[in-house]
Design a protein around this motif. Structure first.
Motif, short mmCIF file in Angstrom:
data_model
loop_
_atom_site.label_atom_id
_atom_site.label_comp_id
_atom_site.label_asym_id
_atom_site.label_seq_id
_atom_site.Cartn_x
_atom_site.Cartn_y
_atom_site.Cartn_z
N CYS A 14 0.79 -1.09 0.02
CA CYS A 14 -0.23 0.20 0.09
C CYS A 14 1.00 1.09 -0.06
O CYS A 14 1.91 1.33 0.78
N CYS B 217 0.45 3.00 3.77
CA CYS B 217 0.65 2.39 5.08
C CYS B 217 2.07 1.50 4.85
O CYS B 217 2.89 1.25 5.73
N GLY C 190 -0.39 -3.06 3.68
CA GLY C 190 -1.18 -3.81 3.12
C GLY C 190 -0.99 -4.10 1.51
O GLY C 190 -0.07 -3.50 1.06
N CYS D 270 -7.13 -0.91 0.78
CA CYS D 270 -6.00 -1.35 1.58
C CYS D 270 -6.54 -2.31 2.70
O CYS D 270 -7.41 -1.82 3.27
N CYS E 189 -4.90 -0.28 6.22
CA CYS E 189 -5.20 1.36 6.60
C CYS E 189 -6.51 1.63 5.86
O CYS E 189 -7.02 2.94 6.07
#
Ligand SMILES: [Zn+2]
Length: 133
Positions: free
Chosen positions: A27, A30, A33, A46, A49
């Motif tokens: 991701c 963050c 993810g 995600c 987050c």
């Protein structure tokens, strides 16, 4: 997502190195993810987050890089082999077609991940006129 919401992103999540996260398929916000849902499909959100990935649109960018990079490498190798070993045509097909398919799929995923994370990091989006959402 507007500028204010993007600013709040950095307050909630520490900065993520975009190229590193993109190469890992993580991701862009963050870094934990999964960015992809399958081989090349971007997941809608995600899992960590809950970042909405609807902004993600790499377009034809990854394909252009893959064509240029993989084409350069494989055509160079094929020409080198033809000049130095002069193998029969079936050897070229047997070597280069599977190599192109595998390298292209791997490179597509890596480059698409990097372009999407860079798109998020640089707040890249379609141009808008003032006053429009
Ligand atoms: Zn996330």
């Amino acid at each position: 997502m507007n500028e204010r919401q993007r600013g709040e992103d950095t307050a909630l999540w520490p900065p993520v190195e975009p190229i590193k996260a993109g190469l890992k398929g993580r991701c862009p916000r963050c870094g934990e993810g999964k960015l992809f849902n399958g081989l090349l499909t971007v997941s809608p959100r995600c899992g960590v987050c809950r970042l909405d990935n609807s902004f993600a649109d790499a377009g034809d960018g990854p394909a252009v890089f893959v064509i240029l990079i993989i084409g350069f490498v494989v055509v160079g190798l094929a020409l080198w082999m033809e000049v130095t070993h002069n193998p029969p045509l079936w050897v070229h097909f047997l070597l280069w077609i599977p190599l192109v398919v595998v390298l292209s799929l791997v490179a597509l995923r890596l480059i698409k991940g990097v372009l999407i994370t860079l798109q998020h990091a640089n707040k890249a989006a379609e141009g808008r006129l003032d006053g429009q959402k």
